[in-house]
Design a protein around this motif. Structure first.
Motif: not given
Length: 270
Positions: A36, A40, A43, A69, A73
């Motif tokens: 995941r 991300a 992307e 990234i 979070t």
């Protein structure tokens, strides 16, 4: 941006993506969570190619993009309630020095230099070196357990056994074939398995792990292999921890410490 430049960026990403996914899996403790974060990152790069810093070495730039990234979070490891293996791992991770595991994995598993780790994490070289030392010290002192080794080369098996024993763990035994591995696991359930994928009688370490996990349930597994391309395909379930031969003692110590925290490795369909 020129079309040739864009094509070059995609080639760089494709070449280093398996290593990013390996790092992400080891960092989060399982394939799904790691993928995941890797997705991300991709992307973000596709949306803005300048997210990938071009004056860095390609792999360092990709890991830097991932780290942006990852740090954005806030909570890196998802909350896990109850007494599951993942929940216990989460509780063990709480007292560790922030960012030390990232530095440790970048150094020992991905073999980045301290200056490259500093670039990825946006810290000084001295801070990167200190984080690696801190992680090793803190993680090795938290968990002790029993370890099973699946390895058909005697000298390698002896070397791994010595490293693991020196860390304070017990060895349940060494298996050279798939059948021996399954029998050994039935006799003494280990807390962790280190396994090669090509065994003495041409049987499969992957098959042995599938057989064992189907009987024991979740156990952390570290594959140590000269054939990482057989596992880093992106086409099936993959181990959270993978070390490439020839390995270093530091890599084994790091992976064992990490894997003792995380035990969400899923069976591999061999």
């Amino acid at each position: 941006m020129a079309q040739d430049d864009e094509h070059d960026i995609y080639k760089r990403i494709a070449a280093d993506l398996p290593y990013l996914r390996r790092y992400a899996r080891a960092l989060t403790g399982n394939q799904a969570s790691g993928d995941r974060f890797a997705t991300a990152t991709l992307e973000a790069i596709l949306a803005d190619p300048d997210f990938l810093i071009r004056d860095m070495r390609p792999r360092v730039a990709l890991f830097r993009a991932f780290d942006r990234i990852w740090t954005s979070t806030g909570a890196h490891i998802a909350d896990a309630g109850g007494d599951t293996l993942e929940a216990r791992a989460q509780r063990l991770l709480e007292p560790l020095t922030p960012r030390s595991r990232e530095a440790l994995l970048l150094r020992t598993i991905e073999e980045l230099r301290p200056d490259e780790i500093a670039e990825v994490m946006q810290i000084t070289v001295g801070e990167a070196e200190e984080l690696v030392a801190t992680a090793l010290r803190e993680m090795q002192g938290v968990v002790r357990g029993s370890v099973m080794i699946i390895e058909d080369e005697m000298l390698i098996a002896m070397d791994i056994e010595a490293i693991v024993k020196d860390m304070g763990h017990q060895i349940t035994g060494v298996a050279r074939t798939r059948d021996q591995a399954v029998a050994l696991a039935e006799k003494v359930r280990p807390d962790l398995i280190l396994a090669d994928i090509q065994l003495a009688d041409n049987s499969s370490g992957i098959g042995a792990i599938n057989d064992i996990l189907s009987q024991t349930g979740d156990l952390p597994v570290i594959f140590i292999t000269a054939f990482p391309e057989r596992l880093l395909t992106g086409e099936r379930l993959e181990p959270a921890f993978l070390i490439t031969k020839p390995y270093t003692e530091e890599q084994v110590r790091s992976a064992v410490s990490q894997a003792m925290f995380f035990s969400s490795t899923e069976p591999l369909f061999g």
